[in-house]
Design a protein around this motif. Structure first.
Motif, short mmCIF file in Angstrom:
data_model
loop_
_atom_site.label_atom_id
_atom_site.label_comp_id
_atom_site.label_asym_id
_atom_site.label_seq_id
_atom_site.Cartn_x
_atom_site.Cartn_y
_atom_site.Cartn_z
N GLY A 61 0.78 -1.23 0.00
CA GLY A 61 0.00 0.00 0.00
C GLY A 61 0.81 1.28 0.00
O GLY A 61 0.25 2.37 0.04
N ALA A 62 2.15 1.18 -0.06
CA ALA A 62 2.99 2.37 -0.07
C ALA A 62 2.98 3.00 -1.47
O ALA A 62 2.70 2.32 -2.46
CB ALA A 62 4.42 2.01 0.32
N VAL A 63 3.29 4.30 -1.53
CA VAL A 63 3.36 4.95 -2.83
C VAL A 63 4.63 4.48 -3.54
O VAL A 63 5.68 4.32 -2.93
CB VAL A 63 3.35 6.49 -2.70
CG1 VAL A 63 2.00 6.98 -2.23
CG2 VAL A 63 4.45 6.98 -1.77
N THR A 64 4.52 4.26 -4.85
CA THR A 64 5.63 3.72 -5.61
C THR A 64 5.46 4.04 -7.09
O THR A 64 4.35 4.36 -7.54
CB THR A 64 5.73 2.19 -5.42
OG1 THR A 64 6.81 1.68 -6.19
CG2 THR A 64 4.45 1.51 -5.87
N ASP A 65 6.54 3.96 -7.83
CA ASP A 65 6.44 4.09 -9.28
C ASP A 65 6.61 2.74 -9.97
O ASP A 65 6.65 2.65 -11.19
CB ASP A 65 7.47 5.10 -9.82
CG ASP A 65 8.90 4.72 -9.45
OD1 ASP A 65 9.09 3.71 -8.74
OD2 ASP A 65 9.82 5.43 -9.87
N VAL A 85 2.15 0.62 9.54
CA VAL A 85 2.16 2.06 9.81
C VAL A 85 0.86 2.69 9.31
O VAL A 85 0.17 2.12 8.47
CB VAL A 85 3.37 2.76 9.15
CG1 VAL A 85 4.67 2.26 9.75
CG2 VAL A 85 3.37 2.53 7.64
N GLU A 86 0.56 3.87 9.84
CA GLU A 86 -0.69 4.54 9.47
C GLU A 86 -0.62 5.15 8.08
O GLU A 86 -1.59 5.13 7.33
CB GLU A 86 -1.04 5.61 10.50
CG GLU A 86 -1.33 5.05 11.89
CD GLU A 86 -1.57 6.15 12.90
OE1 GLU A 86 -1.82 7.31 12.49
OE2 GLU A 86 -1.48 5.87 14.11
N HIS A 105 3.44 -2.47 5.87
CA HIS A 105 2.05 -2.44 5.42
C HIS A 105 1.50 -1.07 5.79
O HIS A 105 1.42 -0.73 6.98
CB HIS A 105 1.21 -3.54 6.08
CG HIS A 105 -0.17 -3.62 5.51
ND1 HIS A 105 -0.48 -4.38 4.40
CD2 HIS A 105 -1.34 -3.00 5.86
CE1 HIS A 105 -1.76 -4.25 4.10
NE2 HIS A 105 -2.30 -3.40 4.98
N VAL A 106 1.17 -0.26 4.78
CA VAL A 106 0.65 1.08 5.00
C VAL A 106 -0.87 1.01 5.04
O VAL A 106 -1.51 0.66 4.05
CB VAL A 106 1.11 2.04 3.89
CG1 VAL A 106 0.56 3.44 4.14
CG2 VAL A 106 2.63 2.08 3.82
N LEU A 107 -1.44 1.34 6.20
CA LEU A 107 -2.89 1.24 6.37
C LEU A 107 -3.64 2.24 5.50
O LEU A 107 -4.75 1.98 5.04
CB LEU A 107 -3.27 1.46 7.84
CG LEU A 107 -2.82 0.37 8.81
CD1 LEU A 107 -3.09 0.80 10.25
CD2 LEU A 107 -3.51 -0.96 8.52
N GLY A 108 -3.06 3.41 5.31
CA GLY A 108 -3.75 4.44 4.53
C GLY A 108 -4.85 5.12 5.30
O GLY A 108 -5.78 5.69 4.71
N GLY A 109 -4.78 5.07 6.64
CA GLY A 109 -5.80 5.71 7.46
C GLY A 109 -5.62 5.29 8.91
O GLY A 109 -4.70 4.55 9.26
N ARG A 110 -6.50 5.78 9.76
CA ARG A 110 -6.45 5.46 11.17
C ARG A 110 -7.87 5.42 11.72
O ARG A 110 -8.82 5.84 11.05
CB ARG A 110 -5.65 6.53 11.93
CG ARG A 110 -6.27 7.91 11.82
CD ARG A 110 -5.55 8.94 12.64
NE ARG A 110 -6.26 10.23 12.60
CZ ARG A 110 -6.01 11.24 13.39
NH1 ARG A 110 -5.07 11.14 14.33
NH2 ARG A 110 -6.68 12.37 13.29
N THR A 111 -8.03 4.90 12.91
CA THR A 111 -9.33 4.88 13.57
C THR A 111 -9.44 6.10 14.47
O THR A 111 -8.71 6.23 15.45
CB THR A 111 -9.51 3.60 14.40
OG1 THR A 111 -9.40 2.46 13.54
CG2 THR A 111 -10.89 3.58 15.07
N SER A 112 -10.33 7.02 14.12
CA SER A 112 -10.52 8.24 14.89
C SER A 112 -12.00 8.63 14.84
O SER A 112 -12.43 9.36 13.94
CB SER A 112 -9.66 9.38 14.33
OG SER A 112 -9.87 10.57 15.07
#
Length: 203
Positions: A61-65, A85-86, A105-112
């Motif tokens: 889920g990380a940004v990549t080319d 990570v968040e 593993h990039v969650l791309g968000g958090r619980t708030s």
């Protein structure tokens, strides 16, 4: 004084960035206007390339080319450990600290709940799938040491319920209310070394 529409539009767009107010946005726009046309064009092309050439890794889920990303395809990384990570900034902070040799593993968000934010369900499903496919021995939760980070960590733990994998979380060294992305190398190293297991009964 009324500004030309293109100038005001760019100021409005820039002021939507985190931590950028209208005055700062206006200063940035007028700085651009003082540059040579080639520099302005180069800046615009760099921004456009984000939508053209940057995507999210189908594994972490990380940004990549490139998909999968270089970290996920690196045979020298320890694929038995996944650091959750968040966001991408936290991933960059961990890499720059040089304290982790596994994959992410990039969650791309958090619980708030107060902000109406939730972790994307697809991200949690992808993480569970990575564990189910085998080979993963430990999930390290690198969530921020504040209430939203606690809720995010428990949401991930719940999503992995029933799987035989060790789940730990960064601990000592991170100040309460702080952020992974702003922590220095020594602080992150201490937090990684002193991580605490969250599910000892499920191993």
């Amino acid at each position: 004084m009324a500004l030309p529409d293109p100038v005001q539009t760019l100021i409005n767009e820039w002021s939507r960035f985190p931590g950028v107010g209208e005055k700062t946005a206006r200063r940035m726009v007028f700085y651009l206007l003082r540059q040579e046309p080639d520099k302005i064009r180069g800046f615009g092309e760099a921004v456009l390339s984000l939508s053209k050439n940057i995507r999210r890794c189908s594994e972490c889920g990380a940004v990549t080319d490139a998909d999968p990303c270089p970290i996920c395809t690196d045979p020298l990384r320890d694929h038995r450990q996944i650091c959750v990570v968040e966001n991408e900034e936290d991933c960059v902070a961990m890499e720059q600290a040089g304290i982790f040799s596994g994959v992410y593993h990039v969650l791309g968000g958090r619980t708030s709940p107060l902000d109406g934010e939730e972790i994307p369900e697809e991200s949690l499903e992808r993480l569970r799938r990575r564990v189910e496919e085998g080979g993963v021995e430990e999930i390290i939760l690198a969530t921020a040491p504040r209430i939203e980070g606690d809720l995010t960590a428990y949401a991930v733990q719940e999503a992995l319920e029933g799987l035989h994998v060790r789940i730990s979380r960064l601990s000592y060294g991170l100040p309460a209310g702080g952020s992974i992305g702003f922590a220095d190398r020594v602080t992150l190293h201490m937090a990684m070394e002193a991580r605490k297991e969250m599910n000892p009964a499920e191993r």
